[in-house]
Design a protein around this motif. Structure first.
Motif, PDB file in Angstrom:
ATOM      1  N   GLU A  17      55.382 137.209  68.743  1.00 38.23           N
ATOM      2  CA  GLU A  17      54.840 136.418  67.634  1.00 38.23           C
ATOM      3  C   GLU A  17      53.916 137.247  66.754  1.00 38.23           C
ATOM      4  N   ILE A  18      52.969 137.931  67.361  1.00 34.47           N
ATOM      5  CA  ILE A  18      51.963 138.651  66.586  1.00 34.47           C
ATOM      6  C   ILE A  18      52.554 139.888  65.920  1.00 34.47           C
ATOM      7  N   ALA A  19      53.584 140.481  66.523  1.00 36.92           N
ATOM      8  CA  ALA A  19      54.199 141.673  65.934  1.00 36.92           C
ATOM      9  C   ALA A  19      54.858 141.351  64.600  1.00 36.92           C
ATOM     10  N   ALA A  20      55.263 140.099  64.427  1.00 39.55           N
ATOM     11  CA  ALA A  20      55.928 139.677  63.187  1.00 39.55           C
ATOM     12  C   ALA A  20      54.937 139.080  62.195  1.00 39.55           C
ATOM     13  N   ASN A  22      51.090 139.208  59.975  1.00 42.04           N
ATOM     14  CA  ASN A  22      50.032 140.066  59.427  1.00 42.04           C
ATOM     15  C   ASN A  22      48.691 139.343  59.403  1.00 42.04           C
ATOM     16  N   ARG A  23      48.589 138.278  60.215  1.00 46.31           N
ATOM     17  CA  ARG A  23      47.378 137.453  60.177  1.00 46.31           C
ATOM     18  C   ARG A  23      46.140 138.208  60.625  1.00 46.31           C
ATOM     19  N   TRP A  24      46.323 139.288  61.371  1.00 50.66           N
ATOM     20  CA  TRP A  24      45.166 140.035  61.871  1.00 50.66           C
ATOM     21  C   TRP A  24      44.872 141.275  61.033  1.00 50.66           C
ATOM     22  N   ILE A  25      45.645 141.494  59.978  1.00 51.66           N
ATOM     23  CA  ILE A  25      45.491 142.690  59.138  1.00 51.66           C
ATOM     24  C   ILE A  25      44.629 142.354  57.916  1.00 51.66           C
ATOM     25  N   ARG A  26      43.632 143.174  57.681  1.00 54.40           N
ATOM     26  CA  ARG A  26      42.722 142.981  56.556  1.00 54.40           C
ATOM     27  C   ARG A  26      42.761 144.221  55.654  1.00 54.40           C
ATOM     28  N   PRO A  27      43.476 144.136  54.516  1.00 60.61           N
ATOM     29  CA  PRO A  27      43.543 145.279  53.591  1.00 60.61           C
ATOM     30  C   PRO A  27      42.197 145.519  52.914  1.00 60.61           C
ATOM     31  N   MET A  28      41.879 146.761  52.734  1.00 63.38           N
ATOM     32  CA  MET A  28      40.644 147.159  52.063  1.00 63.38           C
ATOM     33  C   MET A  28      40.927 147.375  50.584  1.00 63.38           C
ATOM     34  N   ASP A  29      40.145 146.765  49.734  1.00 58.77           N
ATOM     35  CA  ASP A  29      40.285 146.938  48.292  1.00 58.77           C
ATOM     36  C   ASP A  29      40.040 148.398  47.910  1.00 58.77           C
ATOM     37  N   ARG A  30      40.745 148.866  46.886  1.00 58.54           N
ATOM     38  CA  ARG A  30      40.593 150.270  46.473  1.00 58.54           C
ATOM     39  C   ARG A  30      39.167 150.593  46.081  1.00 58.54           C
ATOM     40  N   ALA A  31      38.503 149.634  45.432  1.00 57.96           N
ATOM     41  CA  ALA A  31      37.119 149.874  45.021  1.00 57.96           C
ATOM     42  C   ALA A  31      36.215 150.027  46.243  1.00 57.96           C
ATOM     43  N   VAL A  32      36.472 149.244  47.296  1.00 56.02           N
ATOM     44  CA  VAL A  32      35.694 149.365  48.530  1.00 56.02           C
ATOM     45  C   VAL A  32      35.942 150.729  49.158  1.00 56.02           C
ATOM     46  N   SER A  33      37.211 151.153  49.188  1.00 55.03           N
ATOM     47  CA  SER A  33      37.558 152.452  49.756  1.00 55.03           C
ATOM     48  C   SER A  33      36.834 153.580  49.030  1.00 55.03           C
ATOM     49  N   LEU A 276      53.901 140.276  77.961  1.00 53.18           N
ATOM     50  CA  LEU A 276      53.452 139.545  76.778  1.00 53.18           C
ATOM     51  C   LEU A 276      52.883 140.439  75.680  1.00 53.18           C
ATOM     52  N   ALA A 277      52.793 141.736  75.925  1.00 52.66           N
ATOM     53  CA  ALA A 277      52.166 142.647  74.965  1.00 52.66           C
ATOM     54  C   ALA A 277      53.114 143.009  73.821  1.00 52.66           C
ATOM     55  N   PHE A 278      52.522 143.563  72.784  1.00 52.62           N
ATOM     56  CA  PHE A 278      53.307 144.206  71.738  1.00 52.62           C
ATOM     57  C   PHE A 278      52.762 145.609  71.532  1.00 52.62           C
ATOM     58  N   GLU A 279      53.558 146.459  70.915  1.00 53.46           N
ATOM     59  CA  GLU A 279      53.187 147.850  70.718  1.00 53.46           C
ATOM     60  C   GLU A 279      52.954 148.136  69.248  1.00 53.46           C
ATOM     61  N   MET A 280      52.006 149.004  68.971  1.00 51.45           N
ATOM     62  CA  MET A 280      51.736 149.398  67.596  1.00 51.45           C
ATOM     63  C   MET A 280      51.105 150.786  67.571  1.00 51.45           C
ATOM     64  N   VAL A 281      51.232 151.453  66.445  1.00 53.14           N
ATOM     65  CA  VAL A 281      50.661 152.788  66.257  1.00 53.14           C
ATOM     66  C   VAL A 281      49.784 152.753  65.017  1.00 53.14           C
ATOM     67  N   LEU A 282      48.543 153.150  65.160  1.00 50.98           N
ATOM     68  CA  LEU A 282      47.650 153.242  64.013  1.00 50.98           C
ATOM     69  C   LEU A 282      47.998 154.465  63.175  1.00 50.98           C
TER      70      LEU A 282
END
Length: 351
Positions: A17-20, A22-33, A276-282
């Motif tokens: 469920e979570i792998a599909a 983006n509810r946990w992803i928070r994009p950073m605004d370019r100005a913040v970056s 129950l886990a999912f895999e991801m790479v930063l």
């Protein structure tokens, strides 16, 4: 057998469920970056050590809003947050620690990761001999038994575990040529699956388990404490789990012996977590934040390739969070303070 209700809420999810999502992803605004990078460069150019960076030196418009969203997701959402969008290519390598420490001050209170007061740790392969210096004993077969802290600093796999803080943050600097995949799972989902399959074993996981402070506090390799795997207070779950500290306790004659039922319960927990886990790479520049009360994390083995620059390296911070949950009173043996929003966790600095 005592009645145990299933855990409910957005912190309960399956990996598929979570792998599909983006509810946990928070994009950073370019100005913040851009503003974060500028603040980090100013601090470095002024001769300020990264460990002396203050919150006020990173008063970046939009940063507090981003961090507030992340804190909410961590405590009342999925238990995870990933910050993306930082212009990592534009960040001077000499400013990486300045930026992460300055940003970290806006997320929560940064706590110590060692008895010497280490506030930021580079998580990378330091080689077997170096890792052994962070804690090693000998098992019943005469083979080296590394502490959990030491295992983190090799290129070997890490089993599902939690860290000694409300939230652990990893700032990705580089990735390996092969492997080094993060595995994440919902503690609540693991809890509920064990309840469905073996409620008798779940009840055992709410009972105290002997552990050591091996590789952490000075003298911790001989210090035994008792703490359940699962606990609840005010209807909120917490779990603290690292198989290594439990196994190390069993090497000490003064520790209570695990019962066959406890061994079976721990094996089931490990098995269900893997299911129950999912895999991801930063990717370099991304930041992963995990609420240790409701997330187990693991890592696959990896191989670096220094010739091509593909070397896995993370900068780790540990946080006490201002919106953290209250913990059961018997968890004070590990956490120190158990009240909501307390500055807690981390490793006590040796006198």
């Amino acid at each position: 057998m005592a009645f145990i209700a299933p855990i409910a809420g957005p912190c309960v999810w399956r990996g598929t469920e979570i792998a599909a999502s983006n509810r946990w992803i928070r994009p950073m605004d370019r100005a913040v970056s851009r503003a974060l990078i500028a603040a980090a460069d100013r601090a470095r150019e002024a001769g300020i050590e990264w460990s002396a960076v203050t919150r006020d030196q990173f008063q970046v418009p939009g940063l507090d809003e981003l961090c507030a969203e992340a804190r909410e997701e961590l405590e009342n959402g999925s238990g995870m947050a990933k910050l993306t969008g930082l212009d990592f290519a534009g960040l001077d390598p000499r400013s990486q620690r300045h930026l992460w420490f300055g940003l970290g001050h806006h997320l929560g209170t940064i706590v110590s990761q060692s008895n010497s007061g280490l506030l930021m740790k580079a998580i990378q392969d330091e080689g077997y001999d170096v890792a052994a210096s962070h804690g090693v004993t000998v098992d019943e077969n005469g083979k080296p038994f590394l502490s959990s802290y030491a295992r983190t600093l090799t290129n070997g796999p890490l089993r599902f575990h939690t860290d000694r803080c409300d939230v652990v943050g990893l700032f990705c600097i580089g990735q390996a040529a092969e492997g080094g995949v993060s595995k994440l799972c919902s503690t609540g989902a693991v809890h509920n699956e064990i309840l469905k399959r073996r409620p008798d074993l779940l009840e055992i996981l709410y009972q105290p388990v002997p552990r050591t402070r091996f590789g952490e506090e000075k003298g911790g390799e001989t210090s035994i404490y008792l703490l359940p795997i699962f606990g609840q207070r005010d209807g909120r779950l917490t779990s603290h789990y690292s198989r290594t500290y439990i196994e190390n306790a069993q090497q000490l004659p003064q520790a209570p012996r695990l019962t066959p039922q406890q061994v079976e319960a721990l094996a089931l927990l490990d098995s269900v977590a893997a299911e129950l886990a999912f895999e991801m790479v930063l990717a370099p520049g991304e930041i992963q934040l995990l609420n240790n009360h409701v997330i187990y994390h693991a890592r696959t083995a990896f191989e670096n390739d220094p010739a091509t620059g593909r070397v896995r390296s993370m900068l780790r911070l540990w946080f006490a969070m201002p919106n953290s949950r209250a913990l059961p009173e018997d968890h004070a043996v590990l956490w120190g303070r158990v009240d909501r929003g307390a500055i807690r966790g981390g490793i006590a600095i040796a006198a």
